[in-house]
Design a protein around this motif. Structure first.
Motif, PDB file in Angstrom:
ATOM      1  N   ILE A 119      21.314   2.947 -15.894  1.00  0.00           N
ATOM      2  CA  ILE A 119      20.255   2.855 -14.884  1.00  0.00           C
ATOM      3  C   ILE A 119      19.050   2.146 -15.487  1.00  0.00           C
ATOM      4  O   ILE A 119      18.583   2.517 -16.572  1.00  0.00           O
ATOM      5  N   MET A 120      18.548   1.141 -14.765  1.00  0.00           N
ATOM      6  CA  MET A 120      17.316   0.478 -15.194  1.00  0.00           C
ATOM      7  C   MET A 120      16.190   1.010 -14.318  1.00  0.00           C
ATOM      8  O   MET A 120      16.321   1.051 -13.097  1.00  0.00           O
ATOM      9  N   CYS A 121      15.075   1.436 -14.948  1.00  0.00           N
ATOM     10  CA  CYS A 121      13.985   2.010 -14.143  1.00  0.00           C
ATOM     11  C   CYS A 121      12.622   1.574 -14.659  1.00  0.00           C
ATOM     12  O   CYS A 121      12.498   1.056 -15.776  1.00  0.00           O
ATOM     13  N   THR A 122      11.633   1.835 -13.840  1.00  0.00           N
ATOM     14  CA  THR A 122      10.255   1.517 -14.220  1.00  0.00           C
ATOM     15  C   THR A 122       9.801   2.506 -15.293  1.00  0.00           C
ATOM     16  O   THR A 122      10.252   3.657 -15.314  1.00  0.00           O
ATOM     17  N   PRO A 123       8.893   2.088 -16.185  1.00  0.00           N
ATOM     18  CA  PRO A 123       8.399   3.013 -17.208  1.00  0.00           C
ATOM     19  C   PRO A 123       7.402   3.998 -16.615  1.00  0.00           C
ATOM     20  O   PRO A 123       6.809   3.748 -15.575  1.00  0.00           O
ATOM     21  N   THR A 124       7.229   5.126 -17.302  1.00  0.00           N
ATOM     22  CA  THR A 124       6.267   6.128 -16.832  1.00  0.00           C
ATOM     23  C   THR A 124       4.830   5.596 -16.971  1.00  0.00           C
ATOM     24  O   THR A 124       4.572   4.707 -17.796  1.00  0.00           O
ATOM     25  N   ILE A 125       3.939   6.123 -16.148  1.00  0.00           N
ATOM     26  CA  ILE A 125       2.521   5.747 -16.125  1.00  0.00           C
ATOM     27  C   ILE A 125       2.345   4.222 -16.145  1.00  0.00           C
ATOM     28  O   ILE A 125       1.762   3.646 -17.066  1.00  0.00           O
ATOM     29  N   PHE A 159       1.424  -4.266 -11.270  1.00  0.00           N
ATOM     30  CA  PHE A 159       1.328  -5.150 -12.440  1.00  0.00           C
ATOM     31  C   PHE A 159       2.497  -5.016 -13.401  1.00  0.00           C
ATOM     32  O   PHE A 159       2.525  -5.673 -14.435  1.00  0.00           O
ATOM     33  N   VAL A 160       3.453  -4.139 -13.089  1.00  0.00           N
ATOM     34  CA  VAL A 160       4.560  -3.898 -14.021  1.00  0.00           C
ATOM     35  C   VAL A 160       5.359  -5.194 -14.228  1.00  0.00           C
ATOM     36  O   VAL A 160       5.512  -5.996 -13.303  1.00  0.00           O
ATOM     37  N   LYS A 161       5.815  -5.417 -15.468  1.00  0.00           N
ATOM     38  CA  LYS A 161       6.488  -6.690 -15.793  1.00  0.00           C
ATOM     39  C   LYS A 161       7.975  -6.456 -16.050  1.00  0.00           C
ATOM     40  O   LYS A 161       8.372  -5.342 -16.446  1.00  0.00           O
ATOM     41  N   PRO A 162       8.791  -7.509 -15.863  1.00  0.00           N
ATOM     42  CA  PRO A 162      10.239  -7.349 -16.088  1.00  0.00           C
ATOM     43  C   PRO A 162      10.547  -6.733 -17.455  1.00  0.00           C
ATOM     44  O   PRO A 162      11.433  -5.871 -17.564  1.00  0.00           O
ATOM     45  N   GLU A 163       9.802  -7.130 -18.493  1.00  0.00           N
ATOM     46  CA  GLU A 163      10.113  -6.624 -19.844  1.00  0.00           C
ATOM     47  C   GLU A 163       9.709  -5.162 -20.054  1.00  0.00           C
ATOM     48  O   GLU A 163      10.061  -4.555 -21.063  1.00  0.00           O
ATOM     49  N   ASP A 164       8.950  -4.589 -19.108  1.00  0.00           N
ATOM     50  CA  ASP A 164       8.548  -3.177 -19.226  1.00  0.00           C
ATOM     51  C   ASP A 164       9.678  -2.215 -18.850  1.00  0.00           C
ATOM     52  O   ASP A 164       9.604  -1.018 -19.170  1.00  0.00           O
ATOM     53  N   ALA A 208      11.007   6.273 -19.918  1.00  0.00           N
ATOM     54  CA  ALA A 208      11.433   6.143 -18.516  1.00  0.00           C
ATOM     55  C   ALA A 208      10.508   6.958 -17.615  1.00  0.00           C
ATOM     56  O   ALA A 208       9.814   7.869 -18.082  1.00  0.00           O
ATOM     57  N   SER A 209      10.515   6.634 -16.345  1.00  0.00           N
ATOM     58  CA  SER A 209       9.714   7.342 -15.355  1.00  0.00           C
ATOM     59  C   SER A 209       9.905   8.858 -15.474  1.00  0.00           C
ATOM     60  O   SER A 209      11.014   9.339 -15.706  1.00  0.00           O
ATOM     61  N   SER A 210       8.810   9.614 -15.272  1.00  0.00           N
ATOM     62  CA  SER A 210       8.889  11.079 -15.373  1.00  0.00           C
ATOM     63  C   SER A 210       9.690  11.671 -14.215  1.00  0.00           C
ATOM     64  O   SER A 210      10.112  12.822 -14.266  1.00  0.00           O
ATOM     65  N   GLU A 211       9.877  10.878 -13.160  1.00  0.00           N
ATOM     66  CA  GLU A 211      10.605  11.396 -11.993  1.00  0.00           C
ATOM     67  C   GLU A 211      12.050  10.877 -11.947  1.00  0.00           C
ATOM     68  O   GLU A 211      12.674  10.857 -10.890  1.00  0.00           O
ATOM     69  N   ILE A 212      12.558  10.478 -13.114  1.00  0.00           N
ATOM     70  CA  ILE A 212      13.879   9.848 -13.155  1.00  0.00           C
ATOM     71  C   ILE A 212      15.005  10.813 -12.758  1.00  0.00           C
ATOM     72  O   ILE A 212      16.046  10.386 -12.243  1.00  0.00           O
ATOM     73  N   ALA A 213      14.789  12.125 -12.926  1.00  0.00           N
ATOM     74  CA  ALA A 213      15.844  13.101 -12.592  1.00  0.00           C
ATOM     75  C   ALA A 213      16.237  12.993 -11.117  1.00  0.00           C
ATOM     76  O   ALA A 213      17.415  13.114 -10.767  1.00  0.00           O
ATOM     77  N   GLY A 260       0.811  -1.228   0.000  1.00  0.00           N
ATOM     78  CA  GLY A 260       0.000   0.000   0.000  1.00  0.00           C
ATOM     79  C   GLY A 260       0.839   1.272   0.000  1.00  0.00           C
ATOM     80  O   GLY A 260       0.352   2.338   0.385  1.00  0.00           O
ATOM     81  N   TYR A 261       2.089   1.161  -0.432  1.00  0.00           N
ATOM     82  CA  TYR A 261       2.958   2.343  -0.443  1.00  0.00           C
ATOM     83  C   TYR A 261       2.748   3.201  -1.692  1.00  0.00           C
ATOM     84  O   TYR A 261       3.263   4.317  -1.768  1.00  0.00           O
ATOM     85  N   VAL A 262       2.045   2.665  -2.677  1.00  0.00           N
ATOM     86  CA  VAL A 262       1.686   3.424  -3.877  1.00  0.00           C
ATOM     87  C   VAL A 262       0.254   3.066  -4.267  1.00  0.00           C
ATOM     88  O   VAL A 262      -0.236   1.990  -3.910  1.00  0.00           O
ATOM     89  N   ALA A 263      -0.402   3.968  -4.991  1.00  0.00           N
ATOM     90  CA  ALA A 263      -1.727   3.683  -5.548  1.00  0.00           C
ATOM     91  C   ALA A 263      -1.670   4.035  -7.030  1.00  0.00           C
ATOM     92  O   ALA A 263      -0.856   4.871  -7.442  1.00  0.00           O
ATOM     93  N   SER A 264      -2.497   3.386  -7.807  1.00  0.00           N
ATOM     94  CA  SER A 264      -2.582   3.693  -9.238  1.00  0.00           C
ATOM     95  C   SER A 264      -1.174   3.651  -9.865  1.00  0.00           C
ATOM     96  O   SER A 264      -0.451   2.684  -9.697  1.00  0.00           O
ATOM     97  N   THR A 265      -0.775   4.714 -10.565  1.00  0.00           N
ATOM     98  CA  THR A 265       0.520   4.683 -11.261  1.00  0.00           C
ATOM     99  C   THR A 265       1.619   5.424 -10.486  1.00  0.00           C
ATOM    100  O   THR A 265       2.651   5.785 -11.046  1.00  0.00           O
ATOM    101  N   ASP A 266       1.381   5.640  -9.187  1.00  0.00           N
ATOM    102  CA  ASP A 266       2.378   6.329  -8.341  1.00  0.00           C
ATOM    103  C   ASP A 266       3.711   5.595  -8.311  1.00  0.00           C
ATOM    104  O   ASP A 266       3.762   4.379  -8.471  1.00  0.00           O
ATOM    105  N   GLY A 267       4.726   6.345  -7.965  1.00  0.00           N
ATOM    106  CA  GLY A 267       6.017   5.786  -7.566  1.00  0.00           C
ATOM    107  C   GLY A 267       6.890   5.318  -8.718  1.00  0.00           C
ATOM    108  O   GLY A 267       6.448   5.247  -9.872  1.00  0.00           O
TER     109      GLY A 267
END
Ligand code: ZN
Length: 257
Positions: A42-48, A53-58, A75-80, A24-31
């Motif tokens: 750097i490997m990061c989660t994709p934006t939105i 449900f995010v998958k390794p190939e994303d 890449a995530s919009s908060e990558i900076a 419960g540390y994030v909701a929807s597409t947070d974080g």
């Protein structure tokens, strides 16, 4: 075919994203979550993306200038914020950003989690300062975080959330876990109406232990900010007798006239 280690990083980031969502540390597409690869990219989660449900190939691979090296998505919009931390801290190899409700409530109230209330939190993090607000996804946010990154491993971001980082993904996630758990306990002490802080002597002993537990040496083993954590010697409450209080009010009122 990705190399084994790249596949492992993909799977590990996905695993910690799922955990962050389930806790419960994030909701929807947070974080967002990232890791520094052995080649320095750097490997990061994709934006939105929903972290549940995010998958390794994303996952997306970028360089330290945020240029995409590999990946279908952006890449995530908060990558900076992640890149700032990797740049300033060569010892850091993973970053977790989330909006856990209790700690984010502190961030929204503008209150740092800086009190010496729980020995294990002092041991693990020292304290969790509050960085002032900056618009997400803009250099404003990095500017607010920069003064704290070197000396702390977990930061509250005003009116936004929390960022934690560590030597690996588990380390960074554990710190997020500690921050949220501590925020919850801190709220309970407020409900109980009393906070009994550790003394500065107690905190000093914990810093000696911290040195042993984490193998820290020299300045790394010392508190980075003498006010962090706040001990019972630096009380925010003062006590006055009834007549002292009346006297104080009368003096303030007479100054107003
Ligand atoms: Zn955020």
């Amino acid at each position: 075919m990705p190399s084994v280690s790249e596949a492992q990083y993909r799977a590990e980031i996905a695993r910690f994203c799922h955990l962050t969502y389930e806790k419960g540390y994030v909701a929807s597409t947070d974080g967002n979550v990232s890791a520094r690869l052995p080649d320095g990219h750097i490997m990061c989660t994709p934006t939105i993306s929903n972290k549940g449900f995010v998958k390794p190939e994303d996952m997306v691979i970028i360089d330290m200038k945020a240029q995409k090296i590999k990946g279908e998505r952006k890449a995530s919009s908060e990558i900076a914020m992640h890149l700032l931390i990797y740049e300033m801290r060569p010892d850091i190899h993973a970053v977790v950003h989330a909006h856990p409700p209790c700690a984010t409530a502190y961030a929204a109230a503008g209150i740092p989690l800086n009190k010496a209330l729980i020995s294990e939190v002092v041991l693990a993090l020292g304290c969790i300062p509050l960085a002032e607000y900056g618009t997400p996804g803009t250099p404003e946010l990095s500017d607010q975080l920069r003064p704290f990154v070197k000396n702390f491993d977990a930061l509250l971001m005003a009116n936004h959330g929390v960022v934690t980082y560590g030597a690996n993904l588990e380390d960074a996630f554990n710190r997020m876990d500690t921050v949220e758990h501590f925020a919850k306990i801190s709220i309970y002490t407020k409900i109980l109406g009393r906070e009994r802080l550790l003394s500065s002597e107690d905190v000093e002993k914990l810093w000696v232990q911290r040195q042993k537990y984490y193998g820290l040496e020299g300045s790394d083993a010392q508190p980075k900010d003498p006010m962090c954590p706040v001990t019972d010697g630096v009380s925010e409450t003062i006590s006055l007798t009834r007549s002292e209080l009346i006297d104080l009010i009368e003096r303030v009122v007479s100054n107003l006239k």
